[in-house]
Scaffold this active site. Structure first.
Site, mmCIF file in Angstrom:
data_model
loop_
_atom_site.group_PDB
_atom_site.id
_atom_site.type_symbol
_atom_site.label_atom_id
_atom_site.label_comp_id
_atom_site.label_asym_id
_atom_site.label_seq_id
_atom_site.Cartn_x
_atom_site.Cartn_y
_atom_site.Cartn_z
ATOM 1 N N ASP A 188 3.119 -1.514 -6.501
ATOM 2 C CA ASP A 188 3.218 -2.793 -5.798
ATOM 3 C C ASP A 188 3.678 -2.634 -4.347
ATOM 4 O O ASP A 188 3.845 -3.611 -3.637
ATOM 5 C CB ASP A 188 4.050 -3.829 -6.562
ATOM 6 C CG ASP A 188 5.328 -3.250 -7.100
ATOM 7 O OD1 ASP A 188 5.708 -2.171 -6.616
ATOM 8 O OD2 ASP A 188 5.927 -3.875 -7.983
ATOM 9 N N GLU A 189 3.813 -1.392 -3.896
ATOM 10 C CA GLU A 189 4.139 -1.150 -2.492
ATOM 11 C C GLU A 189 2.824 -0.847 -1.751
ATOM 12 O O GLU A 189 2.081 0.063 -2.175
ATOM 13 C CB GLU A 189 5.050 0.071 -2.416
ATOM 14 C CG GLU A 189 5.728 0.280 -1.098
ATOM 15 C CD GLU A 189 6.513 1.597 -1.120
ATOM 16 O OE1 GLU A 189 6.888 2.052 -0.055
ATOM 17 O OE2 GLU A 189 6.703 2.152 -2.218
ATOM 18 N N ASN B 259 -6.690 3.768 -5.134
ATOM 19 C CA ASN B 259 -7.130 3.189 -3.861
ATOM 20 C C ASN B 259 -7.375 4.326 -2.877
ATOM 21 O O ASN B 259 -6.750 5.379 -2.965
ATOM 22 C CB ASN B 259 -6.032 2.268 -3.313
ATOM 23 C CG ASN B 259 -6.396 1.659 -1.969
ATOM 24 O OD1 ASN B 259 -7.513 1.157 -1.786
ATOM 25 N ND2 ASN B 259 -5.488 1.723 -1.010
ATOM 26 N N MET C 274 -9.329 -5.841 0.222
ATOM 27 C CA MET C 274 -8.342 -6.234 1.236
ATOM 28 C C MET C 274 -7.312 -7.234 0.723
ATOM 29 O O MET C 274 -6.849 -8.095 1.469
ATOM 30 C CB MET C 274 -9.067 -6.812 2.460
ATOM 31 C CG MET C 274 -10.036 -5.847 3.119
ATOM 32 S SD MET C 274 -9.229 -4.322 3.653
ATOM 33 C CE MET C 274 -8.381 -4.918 5.118
ATOM 34 N N ARG C 275 -6.981 -7.147 -0.542
ATOM 35 C CA ARG C 275 -6.073 -8.133 -1.122
ATOM 36 C C ARG C 275 -4.981 -7.390 -1.895
ATOM 37 O O ARG C 275 -5.274 -6.460 -2.631
ATOM 38 C CB ARG C 275 -6.891 -9.014 -2.070
ATOM 39 C CG ARG C 275 -6.222 -10.258 -2.550
ATOM 40 C CD ARG C 275 -7.251 -11.178 -3.196
ATOM 41 N NE ARG C 275 -8.147 -11.738 -2.197
ATOM 42 C CZ ARG C 275 -7.823 -12.733 -1.377
ATOM 43 N NH1 ARG C 275 -6.656 -13.310 -1.462
ATOM 44 N NH2 ARG C 275 -8.690 -13.172 -0.471
ATOM 45 N N GLY D 220 -18.600 -1.427 1.650
ATOM 46 C CA GLY D 220 -18.889 -0.740 0.390
ATOM 47 C C GLY D 220 -19.445 0.664 0.524
ATOM 48 O O GLY D 220 -20.127 1.139 -0.389
ATOM 49 N N SER E 103 -6.431 9.534 2.097
ATOM 50 C CA SER E 103 -5.675 9.756 0.856
ATOM 51 C C SER E 103 -6.221 8.855 -0.238
ATOM 52 O O SER E 103 -6.568 7.699 0.017
ATOM 53 C CB SER E 103 -4.195 9.391 1.051
ATOM 54 O OG SER E 103 -3.654 10.017 2.191
ATOM 55 N N ASP F 76 -0.070 0.667 0.036
ATOM 56 C CA ASP F 76 -0.405 2.045 0.431
ATOM 57 C C ASP F 76 0.736 3.010 0.122
ATOM 58 O O ASP F 76 0.874 4.047 0.793
ATOM 59 C CB ASP F 76 -0.760 2.119 1.935
ATOM 60 C CG ASP F 76 -1.925 1.202 2.295
ATOM 61 O OD1 ASP F 76 -2.814 1.003 1.449
ATOM 62 O OD2 ASP F 76 -1.932 0.668 3.422
ATOM 63 N N HIS G 143 -7.225 5.243 1.215
ATOM 64 C CA HIS G 143 -6.633 4.769 2.467
ATOM 65 C C HIS G 143 -6.964 5.758 3.577
ATOM 66 O O HIS G 143 -6.830 6.972 3.372
ATOM 67 C CB HIS G 143 -5.114 4.629 2.309
ATOM 68 C CG HIS G 143 -4.454 4.114 3.538
ATOM 69 N ND1 HIS G 143 -4.546 2.798 3.934
ATOM 70 C CD2 HIS G 143 -3.729 4.747 4.496
ATOM 71 C CE1 HIS G 143 -3.888 2.632 5.073
ATOM 72 N NE2 HIS G 143 -3.382 3.798 5.434
HETATM 73 C C1 GRF Z 1 -12.242 2.642 4.138
HETATM 74 O O1 GRF Z 1 -11.892 3.246 5.352
HETATM 75 C C2 GRF Z 1 -11.124 2.732 3.150
HETATM 76 O O2 GRF Z 1 -10.358 3.894 3.298
HETATM 77 C C3 GRF Z 1 -10.285 1.526 3.491
HETATM 78 O O3 GRF Z 1 -11.211 0.522 3.832
HETATM 79 C C4 GRF Z 1 -12.412 1.135 4.299
HETATM 80 C C5 GRF Z 1 -13.513 0.592 3.449
HETATM 81 O O4 GRF Z 1 -14.772 1.006 3.911
HETATM 82 N N1 GRF Z 1 -9.418 1.172 2.399
HETATM 83 P P1 GRF Z 1 -16.043 0.845 2.950
HETATM 84 O O5 GRF Z 1 -16.096 -0.638 2.586
HETATM 85 O O6 GRF Z 1 -15.829 1.707 1.773
HETATM 86 O O7 GRF Z 1 -17.222 1.251 3.781
#
Ligand code: GRF
Length: 237
Positions: free
Chosen positions: A146-147, A111, A94-95, A16, A140, A149, A113
Site C-alpha cells: 500500500d506504499e 507493478n 494510474m490508480r 499498453g 524495476s 512504488d 516502475h
Molecule cells: C511505463 O513506463 C511503466 O513503467 C509505468 O507507466 C508506463 C506505462 O507505459 N508504470 P505503457 O502503457 O506500458 O506503454
C-alpha cells in the site's frame, strides 16, 4: 496451454506497451504464464484496442461508473474472478489500490516502475534522473504494497544515461528495457522463484555472480579509457 500455466490479468490506464510485451512473451511455449484478460480504468486507453487486436479480451472498469473506491474495486474483483486470474500485473495503471485490495493479492500483484527503486518513486522519473545527474537509470518490477512504488523488488534492469540525453531519449531507452524486464520478472513470480515472504521478496539462488554483466556509464570502452590507458602507460617503468 499446459495446465499449470498461471493466468495473468493486466491492469492498464493508457498506451499498453508493457501489456503488449507481456502478452507476446506469455505466448512463448515455455513461458509459465498466459494472459487471460486486460482491464482498463479508462475507456479511451489505447491499450484496449491493442489487446483486442491480438485476441486478448479487454474491458473497462471505469472509476467514474462507481460511487466510491470500494465499489470500483468490488467491480474490479468481480472482473478478476471472471477471468479466474492467478496473478495481476499493473502496467501503467494510474490508480492507487486500497490496502484491502493489495492485501488480498499479496504476492500475486506486481507493478513496473520506470526507475531503479527506491530512487524516483512517483511521476517524471526520467526528468528527475537527468536533473540529479545520474549516469545509470533503469526500471524495476516490484510486488505491490500500500506504499506507492514502495513494495519489495522482484527484478531490475539498468540502462546508461548518455551524454546529450533528453527526457524523451532516456524514456525510450528505459521503455525498451522495460519490455524485456517485465516478462522476465513475471516469469520469476509465476514460477515461484521470487516470492513475497514476511514482507520481503525472497529469491532462489541466482546464477553464479560471475555471469552477471556490469554496466559502466560512461563505458570504459570509450576514448576516455584509451586516454587513461595511455596516461598510465607513461608511468610504467
Ligand atoms: C511505463 O513506463 C511503466 O513503467 C509505468 O507507466 C508506463 C506505462 O507505459 N508504470 P505503457 O502503457 O506500458 O506503454
Amino acid at each position: 496451454m499446459s495446465r499449470d500455466r498461471k493466468k495473468i490479468a493486466i491492469l492498464i490506464s493508457g498506451r499498453g506497451s508493457n501489456m503488449s510485451a507481456l502478452i507476446e512473451a506469455a505466448r512463448e511455449p515455455d513461458h509459465p504464464a498466459t494472459v487471460v484478460g486486460v482491464i482498463s480504468d479508462r475507456a479511451e486507453a489505447p491499450g484496449i484496442e491493442r489487446a483486442t487486436a491480438v485476441g486478448v479480451p479487454a474491458e473497462t472498469v471505469a472509476r467514474a461508473d462507481y460511487a466510491d473506491r470500494a465499489a470500483h474495486e468490488g467491480a474490479l474483483e468481480a472482473a478478476l474472478a471472471r477471468l479466474d486470474a492467478d496473478i495481476v500485473c499493473l502496467a501503467g495503471y494510474m490508480r492507487m489500490l486500497s490496502p484491502e485490495f493489495v492485501a488480498r493479492w499479496a504476492g500475486r500483484l506486481i507493478n513496473i516502475h520506470p526507475s531503479l527503486l527506491p530512487l524516483f518513486r512517483g511521476l517524471d522519473t526520467h526528468r528527475r534522473c537527468l536533473e540529479a545527474g545520474m549516469r545509470i537509470h533503469g526500471a524495476s518490477v516490484h510486488f505491490v504494497t500500500d506504499e506507492m512504488d514502495g513494495g519489495p523488488i522482484v527484478a531490475q534492469v539498468a540502462v546508461p544515461v548518455l551524454a546529450g540525453d533528453d527526457e524523451a531519449a532516456l524514456a525510450a531507452r528505459v521503455l525498451r528495457a522495460e519490455h524485456r524486464l517485465y516478462p522476465f520478472a513475471l516469469r520469476l513470480v509465476a514460477e515461484g522463484r521470487v516470492r513475497l515472504e514476511g514482507g520481503r521478496a525472497v529469491a532462489d539462488g541466482w546464477a553464479d555472480a560471475e555471469q552477471h554483466s556490469q554496466l559502466f556509464s560512461p563505458s570504459p570502452d570509450t576514448a576516455f579509457h584509451q586516454t587513461d590507458i595511455e596516461a598510465l602507460a607513461r608511468f610504467t617503468p
